[in-house]
Design a protein around this motif. Structure first.
Motif, PDB file in Angstrom:
ATOM      1  N   ALA A  83     -11.988  -8.281  12.007  1.00  0.00           N
ATOM      2  CA  ALA A  83     -13.350  -8.762  11.379  1.00  0.00           C
ATOM      3  C   ALA A  83     -13.350  -9.943  10.229  1.00  0.00           C
ATOM      4  CB  ALA A  83     -13.794  -7.562  11.540  1.00  0.00           C
ATOM      5  N   LEU A  84     -12.738  -9.533   8.729  1.00  0.00           N
ATOM      6  CA  LEU A  84     -13.502 -10.163   7.997  1.00  0.00           C
ATOM      7  C   LEU A  84     -11.831 -11.350   7.423  1.00  0.00           C
ATOM      8  CD1 LEU A  84     -14.408  -6.794   5.897  1.00  0.00           C
ATOM      9  CD2 LEU A  84     -15.777  -8.596   6.874  1.00  0.00           C
ATOM     10  N   LEU A  87     -13.211 -15.161   6.937  1.00  0.00           N
ATOM     11  CA  LEU A  87     -13.895 -15.394   5.187  1.00  0.00           C
ATOM     12  C   LEU A  87     -12.627 -15.275   3.991  1.00  0.00           C
ATOM     13  CD1 LEU A  87     -16.463 -12.400   6.285  1.00  0.00           C
ATOM     14  CD2 LEU A  87     -16.455 -14.729   6.940  1.00  0.00           C
ATOM     15  N   ASP A  88     -11.797 -15.061   4.650  1.00  0.00           N
ATOM     16  CA  ASP A  88     -10.964 -15.516   3.961  1.00  0.00           C
ATOM     17  C   ASP A  88     -10.736 -14.568   2.485  1.00  0.00           C
ATOM     18  OD1 ASP A  88      -8.442 -16.474   2.358  1.00  0.00           O
ATOM     19  OD2 ASP A  88      -9.207 -17.927   2.062  1.00  0.00           O
ATOM     20  N   ILE A  89     -11.160 -12.611   2.230  1.00  0.00           N
ATOM     21  CA  ILE A  89     -11.613 -12.514   1.248  1.00  0.00           C
ATOM     22  C   ILE A  89     -10.607 -11.382   0.608  1.00  0.00           C
ATOM     23  CG2 ILE A  89     -13.845 -12.905   1.151  1.00  0.00           C
ATOM     24  CD1 ILE A  89     -14.651 -10.810   1.946  1.00  0.00           C
ATOM     25  N   GLU A 126     -21.845 -12.947   4.142  1.00  0.00           N
ATOM     26  CA  GLU A 126     -20.686 -13.288   5.267  1.00  0.00           C
ATOM     27  C   GLU A 126     -19.826 -11.969   5.576  1.00  0.00           C
ATOM     28  OE1 GLU A 126     -18.555 -16.424   3.510  1.00  0.00           O
ATOM     29  OE2 GLU A 126     -19.648 -15.565   1.831  1.00  0.00           O
ATOM     30  N   VAL A 127     -19.928 -11.297   4.795  1.00  0.00           N
ATOM     31  CA  VAL A 127     -19.495 -10.804   5.197  1.00  0.00           C
ATOM     32  C   VAL A 127     -20.070  -9.101   6.451  1.00  0.00           C
ATOM     33  CG1 VAL A 127     -18.263  -7.558   4.651  1.00  0.00           C
ATOM     34  CG2 VAL A 127     -17.728  -9.685   3.633  1.00  0.00           C
ATOM     35  N   GLU A 128     -21.516  -9.082   6.484  1.00  0.00           N
ATOM     36  CA  GLU A 128     -22.556  -7.898   7.092  1.00  0.00           C
ATOM     37  C   GLU A 128     -22.453  -9.024   8.313  1.00  0.00           C
ATOM     38  OE1 GLU A 128     -26.993  -5.885   6.821  1.00  0.00           O
ATOM     39  OE2 GLU A 128     -26.101  -7.643   5.280  1.00  0.00           O
ATOM     40  N   VAL A 129     -22.550  -9.975   8.118  1.00  0.00           N
ATOM     41  CA  VAL A 129     -22.750 -11.313   9.076  1.00  0.00           C
ATOM     42  C   VAL A 129     -21.368 -11.078   9.927  1.00  0.00           C
ATOM     43  CG1 VAL A 129     -22.862 -13.736  10.505  1.00  0.00           C
ATOM     44  CG2 VAL A 129     -24.541 -13.157   8.695  1.00  0.00           C
ATOM     45  N   ALA A 130     -19.966 -10.970   9.508  1.00  0.00           N
ATOM     46  CA  ALA A 130     -18.894 -11.487  10.307  1.00  0.00           C
ATOM     47  C   ALA A 130     -18.586  -9.904  10.932  1.00  0.00           C
ATOM     48  CB  ALA A 130     -17.849 -11.550   9.403  1.00  0.00           C
ATOM     49  N   LEU A 131     -19.211  -9.059   9.915  1.00  0.00           N
ATOM     50  CA  LEU A 131     -19.112  -7.151  11.131  1.00  0.00           C
ATOM     51  C   LEU A 131     -19.804  -6.955  11.828  1.00  0.00           C
ATOM     52  CD1 LEU A 131     -19.096  -5.094   8.320  1.00  0.00           C
ATOM     53  CD2 LEU A 131     -17.186  -5.113   9.434  1.00  0.00           C
TER      54      LEU A 131
END
Length: 356
Positions: A83-84, A87-89, A126-131
């Motif tokens: 899922a993340l 984002l490349d983090i 960004e993390v929340e939207v991706a999840l």
């Protein structure tokens, strides 16, 4: 000393137990969520098959469940990584999931309800939207709770997957913004360790110990406090063989403003689980900024609250100690100017629910 404490310190002691004592030990271990870990200790000591058939059935069942839990955890970690990935983090896992991906001994027999990750605060949205796009939703829609988490806490509201009903906690720090002990999260993220061949990362060994200590001794939930203390015991034993570990641990505690949490971690793992700690380190912890009278009362509270118990078998003092530490956790978490309005708001909401 309780049967469970004795079994964790000296596993072979269980061979002398009668069936009523085994019944008590199994109940206490299940209540403390360490039954599978007890099985791990007995298996490691080579005495698992020597115990009576009745308790053996319960312990083997818990070990089977722990194995199934590991499979589910592995899949859940894979889903979070997928899922993340756009984002490349770095995906930094915390607590139980970190122990698992890092292969720490503290992962053995550890059962937990949610996965915790740490991300930079400026990437939270960004993390929340991706999840959300991958099927997770926030666990609370209450406007005040949303404000409480996003404005003051060290994490966004917990998220739950719609299909699998699994939970994830997305952190940007290990303590609330309003806590005076809150560290600089950038110093945590700058000291992470990558698991080879994956995008899974974990805190450095010293920071894993400090986070575990911070979670236990600044938190207010002690129902599974014995399990969390056992985590610290296992982490300290595992990392103690690393060169300069104790020096580095003290240094990182200073850098991250976690000296007090480390003091309590060393003091109570040694006092309750006989964790081997160099005398000079232990003495330094005992003298760390605590008046003797203050430490005397903290000993009364923590030693009692961290005892494994089973429902009504907890003595009244244990419940009093846990309540006092629950109040203490709120006192540490927020300044009075925020704490009193917050408690009033939560109390009124609870009263409205009861009336409705």
């Amino acid at each position: 000393m309780s049967l469970l404490r004795t079994a964790f310190i000296k596993p072979e002691s269980v061979l002398s137990l009668d069936l009523p004592q085994w019944s008590q030990l199994i109940r206490h271990a299940r209540r403390a969520n360490v039954l599978a870990r007890l099985g791990f200790y007995l298996k490691t000591a080579g005495i698992l098959e020597k115990i009576p058939a009745q308790p053996l059935l319960h312990i083997k069942s818990s070990l089977t469940f722990a194995k199934a839990f590991e499979c589910s955890l592995q899949w859940e970690i894979h889903c979070i990584e997928a899922a993340l990935k756009p984002l490349d983090i770095p995906l930094v896992f915390l607590k139980g999931s970190a122990y698992y991906v890092a292969g720490n001994s503290a992962a053995k027999g550890r059962i937990f309800s949610d996965i915790d990750i740490l991300v930079p605060e400026n990437r939270l949205l960004e993390v929340e939207v991706a999840l959300i796009n991958a099927g997770w939703i926030t666990s609370t829609l209450d406007p005040y709770d949303q404000k409480y988490y996003r404005q003051w806490m060290h994490e966004i509201p917990p998220m739950r997957h719609l299909r699998r009903q699994t939970s994830i906690d997305v952190h940007h720090n290990i303590l609330p913004k309003t806590c005076k002990f809150s560290p600089d999260a950038n110093k945590l993220l700058a000291n992470t360790v990558q698991i080879p061949g994956t995008n899974a990362w974990v805190l450095a060994p010293e920071d894993r110990v400090l986070h575990s200590a911070t979670h236990l001794f600044n938190g207010g939930e002690f129902e599974q406090g014995f399990r969390d203390l056992s985590d610290l015991d296992l982490l300290l034993k595992e990392f103690a063989s690393q060169e300069n570990f104790w020096t580095q641990l003290r240094y990182r505690a200073e850098v991250l403003n976690q000296q007090t949490a480390l003091c309590y971690a060393l003091r109570y793992t040694n006092k309750i689980l006989n964790t081997p700690i160099p005398p000079e380190i232990l003495n330094n912890a005992a003298n760390r900024g605590n008046a003797k009278l203050s430490l005397f009362f903290l000993d009364l509270l923590f030693v009692s609250a961290l005892q494994p118990g089973y429902g009504c078998h907890n003595n009244p003092w244990t419940e009093i100690a846990r309540f006092c530490l629950f109040v203490r956790s709120h006192w540490l978490k927020m300044p009075v100017s925020l704490l009193l309005p917050h408690l009033l708001k939560k109390s009124l909401k609870q009263m409205n629910k009861l009336i409705a």
